[in-house]
Motif scaffolding. Structure first.
Motif, PDB file in Angstrom:
ATOM      1  N   LEU A  88      32.787  41.665  47.513  1.00  0.00           N
ATOM      2  CA  LEU A  88      33.459  40.406  47.208  1.00  0.00           C
ATOM      3  C   LEU A  88      32.679  39.258  47.837  1.00  0.00           C
ATOM      4  CD1 LEU A  88      35.826  38.723  46.167  1.00  0.00           C
ATOM      5  CD2 LEU A  88      37.073  39.302  48.242  1.00  0.00           C
ATOM      6  N   ILE A  89      32.284  38.301  47.032  1.00  0.00           N
ATOM      7  CA  ILE A  89      31.602  37.104  47.529  1.00  0.00           C
ATOM      8  C   ILE A  89      32.487  35.900  47.274  1.00  0.00           C
ATOM      9  CG2 ILE A  89      29.607  35.585  47.309  1.00  0.00           C
ATOM     10  CD1 ILE A  89      27.908  37.937  46.580  1.00  0.00           C
ATOM     11  N   GLN A  90      32.845  35.213  48.335  1.00  0.00           N
ATOM     12  CA  GLN A  90      33.604  33.961  48.254  1.00  0.00           C
ATOM     13  C   GLN A  90      32.637  32.853  48.681  1.00  0.00           C
ATOM     14  OE1 GLN A  90      37.073  33.515  47.628  1.00  0.00           O
ATOM     15  NE2 GLN A  90      37.170  31.330  48.078  1.00  0.00           N
ATOM     16  N   PRO A  91      32.064  32.103  47.737  1.00  0.00           N
ATOM     17  CA  PRO A  91      30.962  31.198  48.058  1.00  0.00           C
ATOM     18  C   PRO A  91      31.384  29.809  48.523  1.00  0.00           C
ATOM     19  CG  PRO A  91      31.304  31.228  45.707  1.00  0.00           C
ATOM     20  CD  PRO A  91      32.316  32.185  46.294  1.00  0.00           C
ATOM     21  N   THR A  92      32.664  29.584  48.747  1.00  0.00           N
ATOM     22  CA  THR A  92      33.150  28.235  49.008  1.00  0.00           C
ATOM     23  C   THR A  92      33.281  27.943  50.502  1.00  0.00           C
ATOM     24  OG1 THR A  92      35.454  28.942  48.922  1.00  0.00           O
ATOM     25  CG2 THR A  92      34.431  28.265  46.859  1.00  0.00           C
ATOM     26  N   PHE A 122      32.852  37.520  42.345  1.00  0.00           N
ATOM     27  CA  PHE A 122      32.864  36.198  42.958  1.00  0.00           C
ATOM     28  C   PHE A 122      34.261  35.601  42.805  1.00  0.00           C
ATOM     29  CE2 PHE A 122      28.351  36.701  42.106  1.00  0.00           C
ATOM     30  CZ  PHE A 122      27.732  36.062  43.190  1.00  0.00           C
ATOM     31  N   THR A 123      34.794  35.034  43.872  1.00  0.00           N
ATOM     32  CA  THR A 123      36.123  34.426  43.814  1.00  0.00           C
ATOM     33  C   THR A 123      36.075  32.998  44.350  1.00  0.00           C
ATOM     34  OG1 THR A 123      36.712  35.325  45.992  1.00  0.00           O
ATOM     35  CG2 THR A 123      37.357  36.610  44.052  1.00  0.00           C
ATOM     36  N   TYR A 130      34.124  25.151  39.454  1.00  0.00           N
ATOM     37  CA  TYR A 130      32.811  24.589  39.130  1.00  0.00           C
ATOM     38  C   TYR A 130      31.693  25.309  39.880  1.00  0.00           C
ATOM     39  CZ  TYR A 130      32.820  22.335  43.695  1.00  0.00           C
ATOM     40  OH  TYR A 130      32.831  22.117  45.050  1.00  0.00           O
ATOM     41  N   LEU A 131      31.977  25.761  41.103  1.00  0.00           N
ATOM     42  CA  LEU A 131      30.958  26.460  41.884  1.00  0.00           C
ATOM     43  C   LEU A 131      30.668  27.832  41.285  1.00  0.00           C
ATOM     44  CD1 LEU A 131      29.122  26.293  44.340  1.00  0.00           C
ATOM     45  CD2 LEU A 131      30.988  27.210  45.735  1.00  0.00           C
ATOM     46  N   LEU A 132      31.712  28.525  40.841  1.00  0.00           N
ATOM     47  CA  LEU A 132      31.504  29.800  40.167  1.00  0.00           C
ATOM     48  C   LEU A 132      30.740  29.604  38.859  1.00  0.00           C
ATOM     49  CD1 LEU A 132      34.808  31.831  40.645  1.00  0.00           C
ATOM     50  CD2 LEU A 132      32.872  31.528  42.191  1.00  0.00           C
ATOM     51  N   ASP A 133      31.033  28.511  38.137  1.00  0.00           N
ATOM     52  CA  ASP A 133      30.306  28.232  36.898  1.00  0.00           C
ATOM     53  C   ASP A 133      28.824  28.024  37.175  1.00  0.00           C
ATOM     54  OD1 ASP A 133      32.652  28.409  35.472  1.00  0.00           O
ATOM     55  OD2 ASP A 133      33.003  26.241  35.443  1.00  0.00           O
ATOM     56  N   GLU A 134      28.534  27.322  38.272  1.00  0.00           N
ATOM     57  CA  GLU A 134      27.140  27.085  38.630  1.00  0.00           C
ATOM     58  C   GLU A 134      26.437  28.392  38.995  1.00  0.00           C
ATOM     59  OE1 GLU A 134      24.477  24.445  41.808  1.00  0.00           O
ATOM     60  OE2 GLU A 134      26.653  24.115  41.634  1.00  0.00           O
ATOM     61  N   ILE A 135      27.130  29.244  39.734  1.00  0.00           N
ATOM     62  CA  ILE A 135      26.554  30.539  40.095  1.00  0.00           C
ATOM     63  C   ILE A 135      26.324  31.385  38.850  1.00  0.00           C
ATOM     64  CG2 ILE A 135      27.041  32.710  41.297  1.00  0.00           C
ATOM     65  CD1 ILE A 135      28.515  31.015  43.414  1.00  0.00           C
ATOM     66  N   GLN A 136      27.282  31.380  37.947  1.00  0.00           N
ATOM     67  CA  GLN A 136      27.170  32.180  36.727  1.00  0.00           C
ATOM     68  C   GLN A 136      25.991  31.713  35.874  1.00  0.00           C
ATOM     69  OE1 GLN A 136      30.800  32.334  34.458  1.00  0.00           O
ATOM     70  NE2 GLN A 136      30.153  34.146  33.328  1.00  0.00           N
ATOM     71  N   ARG A 142      24.841  40.215  35.330  1.00  0.00           N
ATOM     72  CA  ARG A 142      26.235  39.968  34.953  1.00  0.00           C
ATOM     73  C   ARG A 142      27.150  40.364  36.097  1.00  0.00           C
ATOM     74  NH1 ARG A 142      29.305  42.348  29.558  1.00  0.00           N
ATOM     75  NH2 ARG A 142      31.315  41.299  29.914  1.00  0.00           N
ATOM     76  N   HIS A 143      27.994  39.423  36.513  1.00  0.00           N
ATOM     77  CA  HIS A 143      28.950  39.666  37.590  1.00  0.00           C
ATOM     78  C   HIS A 143      30.357  39.285  37.108  1.00  0.00           C
ATOM     79  CE1 HIS A 143      25.471  40.177  40.155  1.00  0.00           C
ATOM     80  NE2 HIS A 143      25.048  38.958  39.872  1.00  0.00           N
ATOM     81  N   THR A 144      31.326  39.509  37.957  1.00  0.00           N
ATOM     82  CA  THR A 144      32.716  39.164  37.654  1.00  0.00           C
ATOM     83  C   THR A 144      33.095  37.911  38.428  1.00  0.00           C
ATOM     84  OG1 THR A 144      33.269  41.489  37.276  1.00  0.00           O
ATOM     85  CG2 THR A 144      35.100  39.991  37.733  1.00  0.00           C
ATOM     86  N   TYR A 145      33.764  36.971  37.758  1.00  0.00           N
ATOM     87  CA  TYR A 145      34.121  35.689  38.368  1.00  0.00           C
ATOM     88  C   TYR A 145      35.616  35.448  38.188  1.00  0.00           C
ATOM     89  CZ  TYR A 145      29.066  35.066  38.023  1.00  0.00           C
ATOM     90  OH  TYR A 145      27.708  35.241  38.118  1.00  0.00           O
ATOM     91  N   TRP A 146      36.347  35.351  39.303  1.00  0.00           N
ATOM     92  CA  TRP A 146      37.792  35.124  39.242  1.00  0.00           C
ATOM     93  C   TRP A 146      38.138  33.875  40.043  1.00  0.00           C
ATOM     94  CZ3 TRP A 146      39.610  40.839  40.416  1.00  0.00           C
ATOM     95  CH2 TRP A 146      39.385  41.614  39.277  1.00  0.00           C
TER      96      TRP A 146
END
Length: 248
Positions: A88-92, A122-123, A130-136, A142-146
């Motif tokens: 689990l990566i929480q990038p915020t 990624f959560t 917006y941060l998950l969108d940038e990472i994606q 391919r990863h999972t973004y929630w």
């Protein structure tokens, strides 16, 4: 402090070094004196009154309560996604001096999937999508973004992860409370006072002499070098070491 002063309580206990300590009817020594050590974790500061009162403290039993409906719901969601073991990566982060660049988080997710063979989720909160969108957009794999998880569901997800990776943030401390292994990219905060509490972790940061600082802005360099100078290989290597250890 205001609530203490206006409470009308006949017994008001607080530390003698606090501002407006005259409000207290009983003043106890500073936390460092109570514990007999110059450097303390924030948790120890909060427990100083109990220690001063000789009330037994067993922090090893501390955890977060997770609603069983959230556990079940997260289990079902992981099953539908075809995910069992995951990182689990929480990038915020709440401050710019704690925020590692999104491109490096994207690279970290790619590296974990390629080199460790473990899926990455990624959560983020809904307003941080917006941060998950940038990472994606940046990630090569391919990863999972929630970004739609209620807080209790996020805790239930953290509880099941093989490894938590992210910035110094609330979710990181939730992972520590749930006794999950962590890799934390460390910026401006005081590591001694704020490191993940009583869990297996690695903090990857800088050793600049201006650390720690209040963190709202970088008054020394104009940009937060403390977090920006942390390289992707260092964080990836820390994740590899943590994943090589037996899982709990």
């Amino acid at each position: 402090m205001m609530f203490t002063g206006t409470s009308g309580a006949q017994l008001r206990i607080g530390q003698e070094g606090h501002r407006h300590s005259w409000i207290y009817t009983t003043r106890i020594p500073p936390s460092t004196g109570i514990w007999g050590r110059p450097s303390l974790h924030t948790v120890e500061h909060q427990l100083s009154l109990l220690r001063w009162l000789d009330i037994p403290i067993d922090t090893s039993r501390s955890t977060l309560h997770i609603d069983e409906r959230s556990r079940s719901g997260i289990g079902d969601r992981l099953t539908r996604a075809g995910i069992s073991e995951f990182v689990l990566i929480q990038p915020t982060a709440t401050l710019p001096t704690k925020q590692w660049p999104a491109a490096r988080f994207a690279g970290l997710g790619d590296w974990i999937l390629k080199n460790c063979g473990i899926p990455v989720i990624f959560t983020a909160a809904a307003h941080e999508r917006y941060l998950l969108d940038e990472i994606q957009r940046t990630a090569l794999s391919r990863h999972t973004y929630w970004a739609d998880l209620p807080l209790m569901d996020l805790f239930a997800l953290i509880e099941r992860c093989r490894l938590f990776a992210g910035c110094d943030s609330g979710p990181a401390h939730a992972a520590a409370a749930l006794k999950r292994p962590l890799v934390v990219v460390w910026g401006s905060s005081n590591l001694q006072a704020w490191h993940p509490w009583e869990t297996n972790y690695e903090a990857v940061g800088s050793n600049l002499p201006c650390i720690p600082c209040p963190g709202y802005e970088c008054s020394v360099f104009g940009e937060p070098r403390c977090i920006l100078e942390v390289s992707l290989p260092r964080v990836a290597e820390a994740c590899a070491r943590m994943l090589a250890k037996p899982s709990a």
